[in-house]
Motif scaffolding. Sequence first.
Motif, mmCIF file in Angstrom:
data_model
loop_
_atom_site.group_PDB
_atom_site.id
_atom_site.type_symbol
_atom_site.label_atom_id
_atom_site.label_comp_id
_atom_site.label_asym_id
_atom_site.label_seq_id
_atom_site.Cartn_x
_atom_site.Cartn_y
_atom_site.Cartn_z
ATOM 1 N N ASP A 389 0.829 -1.225 0.197
ATOM 2 C CA ASP A 389 -0.035 -0.007 -0.084
ATOM 3 C C ASP A 389 0.777 1.232 -0.098
ATOM 4 O OD1 ASP A 389 -2.338 -1.464 0.032
ATOM 5 O OD2 ASP A 389 -2.569 -1.165 2.073
ATOM 6 N N TRP A 391 0.540 5.132 1.035
ATOM 7 C CA TRP A 391 -0.825 6.143 1.652
ATOM 8 C C TRP A 391 -0.590 7.584 1.137
ATOM 9 C CZ3 TRP A 391 -4.135 4.828 5.688
ATOM 10 C CH2 TRP A 391 -4.041 3.428 6.091
ATOM 11 N N LYS A 395 -5.063 7.968 2.689
ATOM 12 C CA LYS A 395 -5.916 6.839 2.245
ATOM 13 C C LYS A 395 -5.014 5.780 1.535
ATOM 14 C CE LYS A 395 -9.328 5.646 -1.180
ATOM 15 N NZ LYS A 395 -10.230 6.068 -2.299
ATOM 16 N N PRO A 396 -5.058 4.365 1.838
ATOM 17 C CA PRO A 396 -4.185 3.549 1.356
ATOM 18 C C PRO A 396 -4.644 3.230 -0.203
ATOM 19 C CG PRO A 396 -5.877 2.236 2.578
ATOM 20 C CD PRO A 396 -5.948 3.832 2.792
#
Length: 456
Positions: A389, A391, A395-396
């Motif tokens: 992920d 970020w 938000k990922p």
Amino acid sequence: MHRSQHRLMRRTFLAAMGLGIAAPLAAKMSRLAVAAPGDRPKRLFIFYIPHGMPPEHLQPYGEGDAFLQGSNVLSPLVPYKSRVAVVNGLSMNGGISNHVAIRATLTGFAEGEGSDSIDRLIADGMGVTPHVIGAIPYDKGAGFYSDCYLVKHGSWVRPIESPVEAVAQLFQGVGPAPMPMPGVDENKFRAATLALTEGEIEAMQAAVSGLTREESKLALHLDAVRNLKAKASGEGPPPPMVSCDSKPALPAVDAVAGLDPLNQSFFGKILDAHLEASAYAFLCGSARVITLQNMWVNAGLNFGFEGGPGIPKGHHDPVSHSWDGAGRAEFAQCQKWFFERLAEKFLKVLDQPDPLDVEDPTRTVLDNTLVYVCSEVSDGANHNSDHSDVWLDGKPWSSSLPAILIGGGGGYLKTQQAVQVERSHIDMLATLADAMDVPLGSIGGQSVSAIQELKA
């Protein structure tokens, strides 16, 4: 030639002559009626783009008719969405990451130890020459160093920078000498038969009806001619047919003759010329495996060049290093530009009937080609080369090594889909080989397997 084939050729020739068709075209028709079946003439094109993709501008991919329409970066591929597959979840083999990963991108291993790059392995299996070309401008004082090399053929290969020089290599064998892939010259046949009237085509189809199962080859080709004529109706003349008796016209290549290919301001023109040359080499069958390298991992090329995306900033820093929304949008625009050029100068040329496919003239060169778009990192700012992920604004976003496949791969590829896999990228390399009918059980001594979700 078997006696039955000779009779079929004679009957087809006499039928054509009886309809008033000129002898040279009648002879082509007779030869086409007994054309020997053969394997589909597959091609592989590897298109490297440095420093990954911003995942928030790649997604969402969408499904069905909406496939790719929500992707900013991949939107230039929408006209070809029925022949596109996106692979998510790949990680660089062995945990290799960041800039040095360029040398593992096509070999599978750090520093490329233990294996040549996949283009060489596939080309050897196909019995053809792997060609390496590139738009790789750099400041002359900086030099070309280890983090610039993508391809290894025994030793590291520096791409041919000049499109003019690349053409001399890509079109070897084009001319009076026999073409490297024998078969019926479908382009010549179509060019001649496009002058026939609709009535003459119907009459010829009726004349060969029932001549044995082999007459279906000629009937199929006549249908392809009829479709070309119908497509051109009301839209101007039918598309020109390329003859490969000599090197075809290459206006983008001619436009860069005399220009310094290492001059950064010419980057757009040099890339267009390489794409044009590659497309027509595939069309003519004079090349079957080509790798085109765009820059390298930390190339600081200013993207304000003529014909570019209009972002006068360095591609590596600050563009690909951006974390803020505005900078990420600029990164997306730069990467999208590569797909725009690929679609305009390469895919469009290949989206026409394959002159080397004697089995089915309705199949295009693109249907028989596999284009692999790749990079050495997942996200340019994060510098990761794995599935993880990123970020952004709290938000990922799921990032992984970019792997975009375009074309049919000679019927191998299941398209118009985005697949999620948790695999080492070396299995992606094995999938390329499998698609080209060069299956590999191992690469560099490591076991590999093709990604089954990509097989039609």
